[in-house]
Design an enzyme around this catalytic site. Sequence first.
Site, PDB file in Angstrom:
ATOM      1  N   ASN A  11       0.871  -1.172   0.000  1.00 50.69           N
ATOM      2  CA  ASN A  11       0.000   0.000   0.000  1.00 50.69           C
ATOM      3  C   ASN A  11       0.907   1.220   0.000  1.00 50.69           C
ATOM      4  OD1 ASN A  11      -1.789   2.054   0.512  1.00 50.69           O
ATOM      5  ND2 ASN A  11      -2.286   1.406   2.613  1.00 50.69           N
ATOM      6  N   TRP A  12       1.026   1.840  -1.169  1.00 50.44           N
ATOM      7  CA  TRP A  12       1.949   2.985  -1.274  1.00 50.44           C
ATOM      8  C   TRP A  12       1.403   4.250  -0.609  1.00 50.44           C
ATOM      9  CZ3 TRP A  12       4.000   3.012  -7.065  1.00 50.44           C
ATOM     10  CH2 TRP A  12       4.856   1.909  -7.231  1.00 50.44           C
ATOM     11  N   GLU A  99      -7.148   4.938   7.585  1.00 50.58           N
ATOM     12  CA  GLU A  99      -6.874   6.362   7.314  1.00 50.58           C
ATOM     13  C   GLU A  99      -8.075   7.010   6.632  1.00 50.58           C
ATOM     14  OE1 GLU A  99      -3.086   5.711   5.402  1.00 50.58           O
ATOM     15  OE2 GLU A  99      -2.283   5.118   7.354  1.00 50.58           O
ATOM     16  N   GLY A 175       2.164   2.293  10.757  1.00 52.83           N
ATOM     17  CA  GLY A 175       3.143   3.358  10.614  1.00 52.83           C
ATOM     18  C   GLY A 175       3.814   3.752  11.911  1.00 52.83           C
ATOM     19  N   SER A 214       3.007  -2.133  10.343  1.00 59.86           N
ATOM     20  CA  SER A 214       4.456  -2.230  10.572  1.00 59.86           C
ATOM     21  C   SER A 214       5.039  -3.600  10.211  1.00 59.86           C
ATOM     22  CB  SER A 214       4.796  -1.844  12.007  1.00 59.86           C
ATOM     23  OG  SER A 214       4.410  -0.499  12.260  1.00 59.86           O
ATOM     24  N   GLY A 235       2.626  -1.166   4.238  1.00 60.89           N
ATOM     25  CA  GLY A 235       2.708   0.249   3.893  1.00 60.89           C
ATOM     26  C   GLY A 235       4.150   0.680   3.678  1.00 60.89           C
ATOM     27  N   GLY A 236       4.724   1.293   4.701  1.00 64.16           N
ATOM     28  CA  GLY A 236       6.078   1.857   4.615  1.00 64.16           C
ATOM     29  C   GLY A 236       7.110   0.934   3.982  1.00 64.16           C
TER      30      GLY A 236
END
Length: 254
Positions: A11-12, A99, A175, A214, A235-236
Amino acid sequence: MTTRRPIIAGNWKMYKTSGEAKSYALAFLERVGGVTEADIVLCAPFTALNVLKEELEESVVHLGAQNMSWAVEGAYTGEVSAAMLQDVACTYVILGHSERRELMHETDEMIAKKVKRALEAGLRPILCVGENLKQREAGEAQVIVQNQLKKDLAGLTEDALKKVVIAYEPIWAIGTGKTASSQDAGEMCTAIRFALAAAGPEAADVIPILYGGSVKAENIADLMARPDIDGALVGGASLDPVGFAALIENALKH
Ligand code: PGA
């Protein structure tokens, strides 16, 4: 019991222009082009999807968006439809990410309409559910997640349900560098499968349940070792093609 095919999805979020997406695709394909044991998905910003379609055509990498409209078409300024996503080769769409629930005030009713629309159009929704820290500390995590599932999947037939992917993403782990322990994550994913069985026993057995929050190359193997965790929403750690490819390699080692 069915053997479920793993899904590792990136997920960018709101990162990467189309130029950056192009260089990513080249570096990423070099490393994951031969992976056949899992579905790899990149969920990119709308504006990067077209270039990714060109770069990743006929590769093992699937494309996904991070949101879509519940409407087929019409006067919905700023929205993007399922057909528009399919036009740029998307087969997946993340829906109900925390989000969007928190910052854009998406409700379960809105998310349910989006899930239904995605399935009607033939897109696979990656439905995100998860509790916040306060809810976890109050011992309410499972009830919160069960309620989200009940509302977001309301009214779907068992055949439609079989196309859904669930991502369990505890909000406090997104995150923050704080991953849920593989035990806690595994227990919640088992509880999710149990809750899904009430809606459709056959579907519950085939629905992939991903963990997100994470996830890194260092912790993915432990998470994947849990019987009800079938993959990850990352994500990250999906933003760097070399790192994400290493994470995928670790995910498939066990
Ligand atoms: P993170 O994000 O891996 O950066 O924690 C996960 C997500 O929000 O899907």
